[in-house]
Write a protein that holds these residues in place. Sequence first.
Motif, PDB file in Angstrom:
ATOM      1  N   MET A  47       0.786  -0.978  -0.167  1.00  0.00           N
ATOM      2  CA  MET A  47       0.083  -0.070  -0.087  1.00  0.00           C
ATOM      3  C   MET A  47       0.877   1.198  -0.135  1.00  0.00           C
ATOM      4  O   MET A  47       0.350   2.224  -0.435  1.00  0.00           O
ATOM      5  N   LEU A  48       1.995   0.979   0.352  1.00  0.00           N
ATOM      6  CA  LEU A  48       2.923   2.355   0.675  1.00  0.00           C
ATOM      7  C   LEU A  48       3.164   2.833  -0.936  1.00  0.00           C
ATOM      8  O   LEU A  48       3.362   4.089  -0.964  1.00  0.00           O
ATOM      9  N   TYR A  49       3.239   2.182  -2.119  1.00  0.00           N
ATOM     10  CA  TYR A  49       3.142   2.697  -3.252  1.00  0.00           C
ATOM     11  C   TYR A  49       2.041   3.810  -3.694  1.00  0.00           C
ATOM     12  O   TYR A  49       2.459   4.764  -4.381  1.00  0.00           O
ATOM     13  N   THR A  50       0.891   3.721  -3.271  1.00  0.00           N
ATOM     14  CA  THR A  50      -0.227   4.445  -3.460  1.00  0.00           C
ATOM     15  C   THR A  50      -0.345   5.577  -2.429  1.00  0.00           C
ATOM     16  O   THR A  50      -0.640   6.723  -2.710  1.00  0.00           O
ATOM     17  N   THR A  51      -0.170   5.185  -1.202  1.00  0.00           N
ATOM     18  CA  THR A  51      -0.452   6.063  -0.057  1.00  0.00           C
ATOM     19  C   THR A  51       0.534   7.047   0.066  1.00  0.00           C
ATOM     20  O   THR A  51       0.304   8.105   0.607  1.00  0.00           O
ATOM     21  N   ILE A  52       1.980   6.560   0.032  1.00  0.00           N
ATOM     22  CA  ILE A  52       2.993   7.594   0.585  1.00  0.00           C
ATOM     23  C   ILE A  52       2.670   8.914  -0.638  1.00  0.00           C
ATOM     24  O   ILE A  52       2.851  10.095  -0.244  1.00  0.00           O
ATOM     25  N   PRO A  53       2.773   8.563  -2.001  1.00  0.00           N
ATOM     26  CA  PRO A  53       2.788   9.728  -2.832  1.00  0.00           C
ATOM     27  C   PRO A  53       1.421  10.273  -2.671  1.00  0.00           C
ATOM     28  O   PRO A  53       1.481  11.707  -2.956  1.00  0.00           O
ATOM     29  N   SER A  54       0.214   9.973  -2.347  1.00  0.00           N
ATOM     30  CA  SER A  54      -0.849  10.693  -2.108  1.00  0.00           C
ATOM     31  C   SER A  54      -0.733  11.445  -1.075  1.00  0.00           C
ATOM     32  O   SER A  54      -1.181  12.579  -0.922  1.00  0.00           O
ATOM     33  N   MET A  55      -0.247  11.152  -0.051  1.00  0.00           N
ATOM     34  CA  MET A  55       0.015  11.795   1.242  1.00  0.00           C
ATOM     35  C   MET A  55       0.908  13.026   1.023  1.00  0.00           C
ATOM     36  O   MET A  55       0.458  14.063   1.534  1.00  0.00           O
ATOM     37  N   LEU A  56       1.940  12.682   0.386  1.00  0.00           N
ATOM     38  CA  LEU A  56       3.138  13.936  -0.004  1.00  0.00           C
ATOM     39  C   LEU A  56       2.317  15.061  -0.831  1.00  0.00           C
ATOM     40  O   LEU A  56       2.359  16.293  -0.305  1.00  0.00           O
ATOM     41  N   ILE A  57       1.517  14.553  -1.935  1.00  0.00           N
ATOM     42  CA  ILE A  57       0.850  15.562  -2.568  1.00  0.00           C
ATOM     43  C   ILE A  57      -0.407  16.304  -1.703  1.00  0.00           C
ATOM     44  O   ILE A  57      -0.696  17.519  -1.873  1.00  0.00           O
ATOM     45  N   ALA A  58      -0.871  15.514  -0.692  1.00  0.00           N
ATOM     46  CA  ALA A  58      -2.036  16.262   0.136  1.00  0.00           C
ATOM     47  C   ALA A  58      -1.196  17.333   1.133  1.00  0.00           C
ATOM     48  O   ALA A  58      -1.818  18.348   1.362  1.00  0.00           O
ATOM     49  N   LEU A  59      -0.316  16.895   1.652  1.00  0.00           N
ATOM     50  CA  LEU A  59       0.543  17.867   2.347  1.00  0.00           C
ATOM     51  C   LEU A  59       1.013  19.157   1.608  1.00  0.00           C
ATOM     52  O   LEU A  59       0.848  20.162   2.108  1.00  0.00           O
ATOM     53  N   LEU A  60       1.501  18.898   0.279  1.00  0.00           N
ATOM     54  CA  LEU A  60       1.947  19.944  -0.333  1.00  0.00           C
ATOM     55  C   LEU A  60       0.487  20.973  -0.684  1.00  0.00           C
ATOM     56  O   LEU A  60       0.655  22.215  -0.464  1.00  0.00           O
ATOM     57  N   LEU A  61      -0.614  20.189  -0.834  1.00  0.00           N
ATOM     58  CA  LEU A  61      -1.810  21.284  -1.095  1.00  0.00           C
ATOM     59  C   LEU A  61      -2.235  21.724   0.208  1.00  0.00           C
ATOM     60  O   LEU A  61      -2.716  22.738   0.081  1.00  0.00           O
ATOM     61  N   TYR A  62      -1.936  21.200   1.311  1.00  0.00           N
ATOM     62  CA  TYR A  62      -2.529  21.885   2.595  1.00  0.00           C
ATOM     63  C   TYR A  62      -1.800  23.056   2.930  1.00  0.00           C
ATOM     64  O   TYR A  62      -2.169  23.895   3.206  1.00  0.00           O
ATOM     65  N   ALA A  63      -0.374  22.669   2.608  1.00  0.00           N
ATOM     66  CA  ALA A  63       0.769  23.908   2.718  1.00  0.00           C
ATOM     67  C   ALA A  63       0.293  25.083   1.924  1.00  0.00           C
ATOM     68  O   ALA A  63       0.248  26.153   2.411  1.00  0.00           O
TER      69      ALA A  63
END
Length: 466
Positions: free
Chosen positions: A191-207
């Motif tokens: 699951m790391l293959y999909t979850t980690i990129p999604s989280m990194l993009i999400a954090l950039l968007l929240y920033a």
Amino acid sequence: MKDAKSPSLGLSILPTLALIAFLAIGVLALKTSPHIPLMLGCVVAACCSLRLGHSWDDVLKACVNGISLAMPAILILMAVGILIGSWVASGVVPLLVSYGLNLLSPSFFLVAACCITSIVAFSTGSSWSTAGTIGVALVGVGQGLGIDSAMVAGAIVSGAYFGDKLSPLSDTTNLASGVVGVPLFEHIRHMLYTTIPSMLIALLLYAFIGHGSTDAASDAKVAELLAALDEQFRLSPWLLLAPASVLALIAFRVPALPSMLGGAFAGAAIGLTTQDIGLSSMFEAMQSGYVSTSGNAQIDELLSRGGLESMFWTIGLIICAMAFGGIMERAGMLNRIANAVLSFATSSGKLVSSTLATCIGMNIVAPDQYLAIVVPGRMYRSAFAKSGLAAKNLSRCLEDSGTLFSPLVPWNSCGAFMMGALGVSPWLYLPYAFLNLLCPLISAIYGFTGFSMEKTAESSGDEAER
């Protein structure tokens, strides 16, 4: 029941289309609650079931069975309502809000909210417990800082489901791996293959969107809120024993319901010894919710909440939705729709997309994340094997959409819970739940490109021979 016919595809789709139409008219056009549209959808589903030869007793039993699946969620929701009322009255939530206002600034608050909830959810294995405790306080902090509550709720949901999804303590994580037959930690690693990129993009968007909120609250406004909290409550670090008790119970694998009730009564006990509140008033807050009379409009709006009764609207929504899903499942209409979708899965990309779409559809039509994991997991298992794809690709898809899409549907048990706990409708926080939106999309892209789509040992051996 013995004389009932198998449903045709057209008849199976009819209740779903009717439900969508009723919800569109009722919720979007008339701006009403979704309860009556859901009940009308139940009527159409029941009529279709009767037409197939099912008796009224079968239909009624299907409703009851569907509702019974949601009873654990309903009981937890009731406990969360009691906990929120107890924690506000005892000063626990005001203390957490005060700490948040002192420590966090609007510019990075959304990033911090997402990270904090992800850590707590990973540690406890529960997105619900995280949202019902830490999430409640973070919503209050966000309001105090002048940040849109929909953005805050979206960040909380993203963080809570990120931690839940990757936690070996999570029930859905164990369920997805168990249904497909994949070792738990192998499932989590994949699951790391999909979850980690999604989280990194999400954090950039929240920033990015958080940076635009830096002027939303002034220092004077925050100081005014802090003064109002200090005047109304005796804020002491001893109040932290209440949330600490919940985290400790969950860490020792105590189920969510007794953990929430334990935290509620711990908060009440601490509040009775630290605040100017009697036992009768505390019980009233746990039953009907706490009513703030500080004179500060924002504080009164923030703290006037909680209580068992505050969850009745949400509980009614869950009951209506699960009754519809129960009828659809017992009459065989859900399986008929799922099998029709499966017939289009002629390639790896289409198979992954069909799985993701089925999980999302199950979350909408049979509104429970467990059904959205179990039914597609059983249905697509042989299809993935025939396509030479390892089973962990399927278990990942079940989590990417079955687990993550559930809090985005207002009448789903997860969406209803988040709405009850955070006080924000999924319709409003959906655009900001970036992780939950990105994960299915990235998973679908991997399906079509083949990236991280591991083959079975037999398939890999055949390719090596060729």
